[in-house]
Design a protein around this motif. Sequence first.
Motif, mmCIF file in Angstrom:
data_model
loop_
_atom_site.group_PDB
_atom_site.id
_atom_site.type_symbol
_atom_site.label_atom_id
_atom_site.label_comp_id
_atom_site.label_asym_id
_atom_site.label_seq_id
_atom_site.Cartn_x
_atom_site.Cartn_y
_atom_site.Cartn_z
ATOM 1 N N GLY A 1 0.802 -1.215 0.000
ATOM 2 C CA GLY A 1 0.000 0.000 0.000
ATOM 3 C C GLY A 1 0.836 1.267 0.000
ATOM 4 O O GLY A 1 0.324 2.349 -0.257
ATOM 5 N N PHE A 2 2.112 1.155 0.304
ATOM 6 C CA PHE A 2 2.990 2.323 0.335
ATOM 7 C C PHE A 2 3.970 2.291 -0.827
ATOM 8 O O PHE A 2 4.039 3.232 -1.611
ATOM 9 C CB PHE A 2 3.745 2.408 1.661
ATOM 10 N N GLY A 3 4.750 1.216 -0.934
ATOM 11 C CA GLY A 3 5.703 1.111 -2.027
ATOM 12 C C GLY A 3 6.807 0.128 -1.701
ATOM 13 O O GLY A 3 6.783 -0.540 -0.678
ATOM 14 N N VAL B 1 -1.970 10.338 -3.737
ATOM 15 C CA VAL B 1 -1.286 11.564 -4.141
ATOM 16 C C VAL B 1 -1.996 12.212 -5.321
ATOM 17 O O VAL B 1 -2.142 13.427 -5.382
ATOM 18 C CB VAL B 1 0.194 11.254 -4.487
ATOM 19 N N ASP B 2 -2.486 11.382 -6.248
ATOM 20 C CA ASP B 2 -3.182 11.899 -7.428
ATOM 21 C C ASP B 2 -4.468 12.612 -7.021
ATOM 22 O O ASP B 2 -4.810 13.666 -7.554
ATOM 23 C CB ASP B 2 -3.487 10.755 -8.399
ATOM 24 N N GLU C 1 -1.841 2.276 -4.040
ATOM 25 C CA GLU C 1 -2.633 3.083 -3.102
ATOM 26 C C GLU C 1 -1.994 4.447 -2.874
ATOM 27 O O GLU C 1 -2.698 5.461 -2.812
ATOM 28 C CB GLU C 1 -2.791 2.358 -1.773
ATOM 29 N N LEU C 2 -0.667 4.508 -2.744
ATOM 30 C CA LEU C 2 0.015 5.774 -2.534
ATOM 31 C C LEU C 2 -0.103 6.661 -3.775
ATOM 32 O O LEU C 2 -0.384 7.857 -3.654
ATOM 33 C CB LEU C 2 1.501 5.546 -2.194
#
Length: 94
Positions: free
Chosen positions: A47-49, A90-91, A85-86
């Motif tokens: 979910g983060f990277g 951000v988008d 998800e990140l």
Amino acid sequence: MTKSELVEMIAEQQQGITRREAEVVVNTIFSVIGDALAAGDHVELRGFGSFTTKARQARTGRNPKTGEAVEVPAKAVPHFKPGKELRERVDQAG
């Protein structure tokens, strides 16, 4: 955001955790990720990277002051790829 601002936000948002404890947690996380990358491991936070290392080949660079050719050795550099998800979060914020 700086590391100290991150520590401050964690301490404020989590009841029962002091600023000092939050600082230990943040430093430990960064240290573990750095150690894993140095060992050549892949770190994935769903979910983060993900954090990986990429190999850069040796090349001939140039000293900007003198214009002299300089050999730049091969090296491994850290690389971060944001998770879905990140990217979406951000988008939406932008």
